[in-house]
Enzyme design. Structure first.
Site, PDB file in Angstrom:
ATOM      1  N   LYS A  54     -25.505 -51.107 -40.635  1.00 15.47           N
ATOM      2  CA  LYS A  54     -24.716 -51.863 -41.610  1.00 15.47           C
ATOM      3  C   LYS A  54     -25.527 -52.299 -42.825  1.00 15.47           C
ATOM      4  O   LYS A  54     -24.956 -52.694 -43.836  1.00 15.47           O
ATOM      5  CB  LYS A  54     -24.061 -53.074 -40.948  1.00 15.47           C
ATOM      6  CG  LYS A  54     -23.114 -52.751 -39.823  1.00 15.47           C
ATOM      7  CD  LYS A  54     -22.042 -51.731 -40.150  1.00 15.47           C
ATOM      8  CE  LYS A  54     -21.096 -52.152 -41.228  1.00 15.47           C
ATOM      9  NZ  LYS A  54     -19.876 -51.282 -41.237  1.00 15.47           N
ATOM     10  N   SER A 271     -22.531 -48.904 -28.620  1.00 14.66           N
ATOM     11  CA  SER A 271     -21.827 -47.924 -29.466  1.00 14.66           C
ATOM     12  C   SER A 271     -22.714 -46.688 -29.649  1.00 14.66           C
ATOM     13  O   SER A 271     -22.225 -45.556 -29.705  1.00 14.66           O
ATOM     14  CB  SER A 271     -21.440 -48.529 -30.828  1.00 14.66           C
ATOM     15  OG  SER A 271     -22.550 -48.597 -31.691  1.00 14.66           O
TER      16      SER A 271
HETATM   17  C1  LIG Z   1     -23.117 -51.487 -33.417  1.00 11.34           C
HETATM   18  C2  LIG Z   1     -22.197 -50.814 -34.365  1.00 11.34           C
HETATM   19  N1  LIG Z   1     -21.855 -49.539 -34.145  1.00 11.34           N
HETATM   20  C3  LIG Z   1     -21.009 -48.894 -34.955  1.00 11.34           C
HETATM   21  C4  LIG Z   1     -20.428 -49.507 -36.034  1.00 11.34           C
HETATM   22  C5  LIG Z   1     -19.439 -48.732 -36.853  1.00 11.34           C
HETATM   23  O1  LIG Z   1     -19.846 -48.429 -38.135  1.00 11.34           O
HETATM   24  P1  LIG Z   1     -18.786 -48.328 -39.306  1.00 11.34           P
HETATM   25  O2  LIG Z   1     -18.347 -49.733 -39.625  1.00 11.34           O
HETATM   26  O3  LIG Z   1     -19.523 -47.687 -40.431  1.00 11.34           O
HETATM   27  O4  LIG Z   1     -17.628 -47.518 -38.839  1.00 11.34           O
HETATM   28  C6  LIG Z   1     -20.746 -50.831 -36.298  1.00 11.34           C
HETATM   29  C7  LIG Z   1     -20.140 -51.533 -37.402  1.00 11.34           C
HETATM   30  O5  LIG Z   1     -20.208 -52.734 -37.516  1.00 11.34           O
HETATM   31  C8  LIG Z   1     -21.647 -51.505 -35.444  1.00 11.34           C
HETATM   32  O6  LIG Z   1     -21.970 -52.807 -35.650  1.00 11.34           O
END
Ligand SMILES: Cc1ncc(COP(=O)(O)O)c(C=O)c1O
Length: 318
Positions: A54, A271
């Site tokens: 981010k 994630s």
């Molecule tokens: C840990 C994590 N993974 C994935 C994402 C997803 O990214 P994006 O917001 O670019 O879709 C975020 C977004 O906040 C995140 O904090």
């Protein structure tokens, strides 16, 4: 002869250390061990100075807003986030001398509050019973009451969010792997990472399959990701940009995150576990068919950010 040493680059400011993240090949997971012709790389967004992917979006949104006169030191950047975006705003705000105010439900864990405070951000608390939606409501009320006082980046609708990945993540992958790259895998939160990177990769003169990872259930524990069918769909999201949307269960994401720490020495968030799980599925299918592939999975943040996790709920990224 020894290989030349990789040298750390010298930057004038912390903002310039965002991006240019390393790719690391995963080769010790049992599914990939000894596999020739099949490569899986992790793109280590955890190496950004705020510790997550981010940083890229926050930097682009803030710099674009300053350039266009929407943000200055006289204004307050306000948003409702207790996660990675909040840390990124707070870090960049400190570096640029900007006032940052983050609204979060009072029951957010203490370490998350402390990180934002360490950078000097002001925290305002919303009703814990109203969850992340309550925090959004408070921000919208604050901005509506005094629009000249605040800048509200709204990462779900802000084109600077995917632009950061179009100019950064996507271009870096083409620079680092070129025509070797066959697949790109990332999770859908605001969708900025997938939208911007896929847009850039689709411009390449060779085919690169872009795979978006989505939690398989509405109630999930893949923090940062959104189950689109049961969520407010971000304005920046275009479901036609990824070639494929792959559902991943919470269990698969958490298990792979554990395995990455023990088997590859990569301690990552859940994630990221989900993204790597999807990348390994792609690799397994290619191995079975004897097709060479080169897959990149985004590693969004570090595992130690989850030592005091928020409770599982529908949406985490606000
Ligand atoms: C840990 C994590 N993974 C994935 C994402 C997803 O990214 P994006 O917001 O670019 O879709 C975020 C977004 O906040 C995140 O904090």
């Amino acid at each position: 002869m020894n290989a030349p040493l990789l040298r750390a680059r010298a930057h004038d400011r912390i903002l310039d250390a965002i991006g240019g993240t390393p790719l690391v090949r995963l080769s010790r997971l049992r599914e990939l061990r000894g596999a020739t012709g099949v490569k899986v790389y992790a793109k280590l967004e955890l190496a950004n100075p705020g510790g997550s992917v981010k940083d890229r979006a926050a930097k682009q949104m803030i710099l674009d807003a300053i350039k266009e006169g929407r943000l200055s030191r006289e204004k307050i950047l306000v948003d409702s986030t207790s996660g990675n975006t909040g840390v990124a705003y707070a870090m960049i705000g400190a570096a640029l001398g900007l006032k940052i105010e983050l609204v979060m439900p009072r029951n957010v864990t203490e370490p998350r509050k402390r990180v934002a405070r360490a950078y000097g951000a002001k925290l305002t608390f919303s009703d814990p019973m109203e969850g992340s939606d309550g925090a959004i409501r408070v921000v919208r009320e604050m901005v509506a009451k005094d629009p000249d006082r605040y800048f509200y980046p709204d990462q779900y609708s802000n084109p600077s969010n995917p632009l950061a990945h179009y100019l950064g993540t996507g271009q870096e992958l083409l620079d680092d792997l070129g025509s070797e790259l066959t697949h790109f895998v990332a999770g859908l939160g605001t969708s900025g990472t997938v939208m911007g990177t896929a847009r850039r990769l689709r411009e390449a003169p060779f085919p690169i399959r872009c795979v978006a990872v989505e939690p398989s259930e509405a109630l999930h524990g893949l923090e940062g990701l959104k189950h689109m069918a049961s969520s407010i769909v971000p304005a920046i999201y275009d479901p036609k940009l990824p070639h494929e949307i792959m559902p991943v269960s919470t269990e698969a994401g958490w298990d792979m995150a554990d395995r990455l720490a023990r088997e590859e020495g990569l301690h990552v968030g859940h994630s990221s576990g989900a993204n790597v799980w999807a990348a390994v599925e792609i690799a397994k299918a290619a191995l079975a068919e004897g097709r060479p592939v080169c897959v990149v999975a985004i590693v969004a943040d570090r595992g130690d950010r989850y030592f005091a996790p928020m409770k599982w709920e529908k949406s985490y990224v606000y």
